[in-house]
Design a protein around this motif. Structure first.
Motif, PDB file in Angstrom:
ATOM      1  N   ASN A  79      45.320  21.958  55.206  1.00 44.72           N
ATOM      2  CA  ASN A  79      44.309  22.722  55.957  1.00 44.72           C
ATOM      3  C   ASN A  79      42.896  22.161  55.824  1.00 44.72           C
ATOM      4  O   ASN A  79      41.948  22.746  56.354  1.00 44.72           O
ATOM      5  CB  ASN A  79      44.326  24.195  55.524  1.00 44.72           C
ATOM      6  N   GLU A  80      42.733  21.034  55.097  1.00 44.91           N
ATOM      7  CA  GLU A  80      41.381  20.536  54.844  1.00 44.91           C
ATOM      8  C   GLU A  80      40.635  20.207  56.131  1.00 44.91           C
ATOM      9  O   GLU A  80      39.441  20.504  56.268  1.00 44.91           O
ATOM     10  CB  GLU A  80      41.409  19.308  53.930  1.00 44.91           C
ATOM     11  N   LYS A  81      41.319  19.604  57.082  1.00 42.65           N
ATOM     12  CA  LYS A  81      40.643  19.216  58.335  1.00 42.65           C
ATOM     13  C   LYS A  81      40.072  20.447  59.032  1.00 42.65           C
ATOM     14  O   LYS A  81      38.949  20.408  59.574  1.00 42.65           O
ATOM     15  CB  LYS A  81      41.632  18.495  59.257  1.00 42.65           C
ATOM     16  N   GLU A  82      40.829  21.565  59.015  1.00 39.57           N
ATOM     17  CA  GLU A  82      40.371  22.776  59.692  1.00 39.57           C
ATOM     18  C   GLU A  82      39.307  23.520  58.886  1.00 39.57           C
ATOM     19  O   GLU A  82      38.415  24.148  59.462  1.00 39.57           O
ATOM     20  CB  GLU A  82      41.559  23.715  59.945  1.00 39.57           C
ATOM     21  N   ARG A  83      39.368  23.460  57.563  1.00 40.19           N
ATOM     22  CA  ARG A  83      38.487  24.282  56.730  1.00 40.19           C
ATOM     23  C   ARG A  83      37.224  23.552  56.283  1.00 40.19           C
ATOM     24  O   ARG A  83      36.301  24.182  55.753  1.00 40.19           O
ATOM     25  CB  ARG A  83      39.237  24.777  55.496  1.00 40.19           C
ATOM     26  N   ALA A  84      37.173  22.240  56.472  1.00 40.81           N
ATOM     27  CA  ALA A  84      36.033  21.474  55.965  1.00 40.81           C
ATOM     28  C   ALA A  84      34.710  22.013  56.493  1.00 40.81           C
ATOM     29  O   ALA A  84      33.759  22.231  55.728  1.00 40.81           O
ATOM     30  CB  ALA A  84      36.193  19.999  56.321  1.00 40.81           C
ATOM     31  N   SER A  85      34.616  22.238  57.802  1.00 45.63           N
ATOM     32  CA  SER A  85      33.342  22.695  58.377  1.00 45.63           C
ATOM     33  C   SER A  85      32.987  24.081  57.865  1.00 45.63           C
ATOM     34  O   SER A  85      31.805  24.385  57.620  1.00 45.63           O
ATOM     35  CB  SER A  85      33.419  22.691  59.907  1.00 45.63           C
ATOM     36  N   GLU A  86      33.978  24.956  57.681  1.00 47.59           N
ATOM     37  CA  GLU A  86      33.729  26.295  57.153  1.00 47.59           C
ATOM     38  C   GLU A  86      33.139  26.223  55.737  1.00 47.59           C
ATOM     39  O   GLU A  86      32.173  26.930  55.415  1.00 47.59           O
ATOM     40  CB  GLU A  86      35.034  27.093  57.122  1.00 47.59           C
ATOM     41  N   ILE A  87      33.705  25.363  54.905  1.00 45.93           N
ATOM     42  CA  ILE A  87      33.228  25.234  53.528  1.00 45.93           C
ATOM     43  C   ILE A  87      31.820  24.649  53.501  1.00 45.93           C
ATOM     44  O   ILE A  87      30.969  25.064  52.712  1.00 45.93           O
ATOM     45  CB  ILE A  87      34.225  24.387  52.715  1.00 45.93           C
TER      46      ILE A  87
ATOM     47  N   ARG B 224      44.525  30.881  36.914  1.00 47.31           N
ATOM     48  CA  ARG B 224      45.032  30.644  35.557  1.00 47.31           C
ATOM     49  C   ARG B 224      44.000  29.896  34.718  1.00 47.31           C
ATOM     50  O   ARG B 224      43.845  30.160  33.526  1.00 47.31           O
ATOM     51  CB  ARG B 224      46.349  29.872  35.613  1.00 47.31           C
ATOM     52  N   LEU B 225      43.278  28.958  35.353  1.00 46.32           N
ATOM     53  CA  LEU B 225      42.241  28.215  34.632  1.00 46.32           C
ATOM     54  C   LEU B 225      41.121  29.151  34.198  1.00 46.32           C
ATOM     55  O   LEU B 225      40.636  29.070  33.054  1.00 46.32           O
ATOM     56  CB  LEU B 225      41.690  27.102  35.525  1.00 46.32           C
ATOM     57  N   LEU B 226      40.692  30.020  35.080  1.00 47.40           N
ATOM     58  CA  LEU B 226      39.642  30.987  34.742  1.00 47.40           C
ATOM     59  C   LEU B 226      40.070  31.834  33.538  1.00 47.40           C
ATOM     60  O   LEU B 226      39.293  32.043  32.601  1.00 47.40           O
ATOM     61  CB  LEU B 226      39.356  31.890  35.936  1.00 47.40           C
ATOM     62  N   ALA B 227      41.317  32.297  33.558  1.00 44.14           N
ATOM     63  CA  ALA B 227      41.798  33.133  32.458  1.00 44.14           C
ATOM     64  C   ALA B 227      41.890  32.336  31.165  1.00 44.14           C
ATOM     65  O   ALA B 227      41.489  32.817  30.096  1.00 44.14           O
ATOM     66  CB  ALA B 227      43.169  33.720  32.826  1.00 44.14           C
ATOM     67  N   ALA B 228      42.388  31.108  31.240  1.00 44.00           N
ATOM     68  CA  ALA B 228      42.557  30.286  30.044  1.00 44.00           C
ATOM     69  C   ALA B 228      41.229  29.931  29.409  1.00 44.00           C
ATOM     70  O   ALA B 228      41.130  29.799  28.181  1.00 44.00           O
ATOM     71  CB  ALA B 228      43.336  29.009  30.397  1.00 44.00           C
ATOM     72  N   LEU B 229      40.191  29.782  30.232  1.00 40.85           N
ATOM     73  CA  LEU B 229      38.868  29.429  29.718  1.00 40.85           C
ATOM     74  C   LEU B 229      38.051  30.657  29.342  1.00 40.85           C
ATOM     75  O   LEU B 229      36.910  30.526  28.891  1.00 40.85           O
ATOM     76  CB  LEU B 229      38.109  28.596  30.757  1.00 40.85           C
ATOM     77  N   GLY B 230      38.610  31.828  29.533  1.00 41.61           N
ATOM     78  CA  GLY B 230      37.904  33.061  29.172  1.00 41.61           C
ATOM     79  C   GLY B 230      36.759  33.393  30.105  1.00 41.61           C
ATOM     80  O   GLY B 230      35.810  34.092  29.711  1.00 41.61           O
ATOM     81  N   VAL B 231      36.820  32.914  31.341  1.00 37.63           N
ATOM     82  CA  VAL B 231      35.764  33.180  32.322  1.00 37.63           C
ATOM     83  C   VAL B 231      36.061  34.522  32.996  1.00 37.63           C
ATOM     84  O   VAL B 231      37.097  34.683  33.646  1.00 37.63           O
ATOM     85  CB  VAL B 231      35.681  32.054  33.370  1.00 37.63           C
ATOM     86  N   THR B 232      35.160  35.477  32.866  1.00 43.38           N
ATOM     87  CA  THR B 232      35.378  36.804  33.451  1.00 43.38           C
ATOM     88  C   THR B 232      34.837  36.917  34.873  1.00 43.38           C
ATOM     89  O   THR B 232      35.237  37.812  35.626  1.00 43.38           O
ATOM     90  CB  THR B 232      34.727  37.888  32.569  1.00 43.38           C
ATOM     91  N   HIS B 233      33.926  36.018  35.229  1.00 42.56           N
ATOM     92  CA  HIS B 233      33.379  36.005  36.596  1.00 42.56           C
ATOM     93  C   HIS B 233      34.505  35.720  37.584  1.00 42.56           C
ATOM     94  O   HIS B 233      35.380  34.896  37.334  1.00 42.56           O
ATOM     95  CB  HIS B 233      32.302  34.925  36.692  1.00 42.56           C
ATOM     96  N   ARG B 234      34.491  36.434  38.698  1.00 38.25           N
ATOM     97  CA  ARG B 234      35.532  36.242  39.706  1.00 38.25           C
ATOM     98  C   ARG B 234      34.890  35.805  41.032  1.00 38.25           C
ATOM     99  O   ARG B 234      34.498  36.636  41.851  1.00 38.25           O
ATOM    100  CB  ARG B 234      36.346  37.523  39.896  1.00 38.25           C
ATOM    101  N   PRO B 235      34.794  34.494  41.257  1.00 37.72           N
ATOM    102  CA  PRO B 235      34.220  34.000  42.518  1.00 37.72           C
ATOM    103  C   PRO B 235      35.188  34.212  43.672  1.00 37.72           C
ATOM    104  O   PRO B 235      36.378  34.469  43.470  1.00 37.72           O
ATOM    105  CB  PRO B 235      34.028  32.505  42.232  1.00 37.72           C
ATOM    106  N   ARG B 236      34.676  34.099  44.857  1.00 34.11           N
ATOM    107  CA  ARG B 236      35.549  34.096  46.034  1.00 34.11           C
ATOM    108  C   ARG B 236      36.337  32.792  46.023  1.00 34.11           C
ATOM    109  O   ARG B 236      35.761  31.713  45.876  1.00 34.11           O
ATOM    110  CB  ARG B 236      34.710  34.197  47.314  1.00 34.11           C
ATOM    111  N   LEU B 237      37.649  32.885  46.181  1.00 33.96           N
ATOM    112  CA  LEU B 237      38.499  31.692  46.174  1.00 33.96           C
ATOM    113  C   LEU B 237      38.942  31.365  47.599  1.00 33.96           C
ATOM    114  O   LEU B 237      39.456  32.227  48.323  1.00 33.96           O
ATOM    115  CB  LEU B 237      39.734  31.923  45.293  1.00 33.96           C
ATOM    116  N   VAL B 238      38.718  30.114  47.981  1.00 30.31           N
ATOM    117  CA  VAL B 238      39.111  29.626  49.309  1.00 30.31           C
ATOM    118  C   VAL B 238      40.120  28.514  49.111  1.00 30.31           C
ATOM    119  O   VAL B 238      39.855  27.541  48.390  1.00 30.31           O
ATOM    120  CB  VAL B 238      37.883  29.103  50.089  1.00 30.31           C
TER     121      VAL B 238
END
Length: 283
Positions: free
Chosen positions: A59-67, A39-53
């Protein structure tokens, strides 16, 4: 690297140019809620679509090393739903893991509910402590407040609009009804409002209900009345425990009302003063 980016806390116009640029270029965004980020991307008019994680409290403890590993090869933008990541929001675990792994971390500063409420409160801003969310249950909340009863710094809390009246009542009982507070709601939005007064007065104003996001700012405890001799003794005791004289003088001055210079000089002249390694006077 990991890029921590502050997002608007209410008013979309507070999105910085650096945030918009980053959203338009980074390949990966780690977001507290990916739907909010979309919603933020759309509201700011950003057309780029990054990968969202998704990166949230569960889940932060499990995903921290991946990020962190993703950030070895490309920039990863880390967002919370509002404000600066890591401040009562996900992100601390990722930052700690990145530092430990030798991966760079930087920040795009921006909106902060803590600092905005503090600035608007009318309470002292030279020294303050952010205490996060107050506990939900009154018994636990009062236990926390009793531990903070002697805190001399201005305190900032997050709270729920449905509980804030009860929290203010507990503050009035534990800290005293005359302790000054400021209740800020809907910061940066159309219906922004700051209620100021004593804890008892604002509790009464909030009794019929408060709507919107809430930040509570509470005046620190008044300086305790203590003789100069006893204050100097406190400085000496801190020095004996290994604290530098300059730092001990500053700390004791903060909660006794005596000047740090007078305390420093008196402790320095004491014949039984322990060595502290301080050669320069207080600044």
């Amino acid at each position: 690297m990991i890029i921590l980016a502050a997002t608007p806390i209410g008013n979309l116009g507070d999105a910085s140019a650096r945030l918009v640029e980053a959203l338009g270029t980074v390949p990966v965004v780690a977001a507290e809620d990916t739907r909010t980020t979309q919603r933020l991307l759309a509201a700011l008019g950003v057309t780029h679509r990054p990968r969202l994680v998704a990166l949230h409290d569960h889940n932060e403890k499990e995903r921290a090393s991946e990020i962190v590993e993703l950030a070895r090869d490309a920039d990863v933008l880390l967002l919370s739903d509002a404000g600066m990541p890591t401040v009562s929001d996900p992100g601390y675990g990722v930052v700690a893991a990145a530092i430990a792994a030798g991966v760079g971390v930087t920040a795009l500063p921006g909106p902060s509910a803590v600092l905005t409420a503090l600035a608007l409160s009318g309470l002292p801003t030279d020294r303050f402590a952010f205490e996060g969310f107050l506990p939900r249950k009154s018994g636990e909340r009062r236990t926390v407040l009793r531990q903070l009863a002697a805190e001399a710094r201005t305190m900032v809390f997050f709270d729920s609009p449905s509980r804030v009246a009860a929290s203010l009542t507990d503050i009035a009982e534990v800290f005293g009804p005359d302790r000054r507070v400021a209740l800020a709601r809907e910061l940066t939005k159309m219906y922004e409002e700051v209620l100021r007064g004593t804890a008892a007065e604002v509790a009464e104003q909030a009794r019929d209900g408060i709507r919107g996001e809430v930040v509570l700012v509470v005046e620190g405890a008044p300086a305790r009345e203590i003789s100069f001799a006893d204050a100097v003794a406190q400085v000496r005791a801190q020095v004996a425990s290994g604290i530098r004289l300059k730092e001990a003088a500053v700390d004791v001055a903060a909660h006794t009302g005596h000047t740090r210079r007078d305390l420093y000089q008196a402790a320095l002249a004491s014949p039984d003063r322990h060595g502290d390694g301080a050669s320069a006077g207080p600044n």
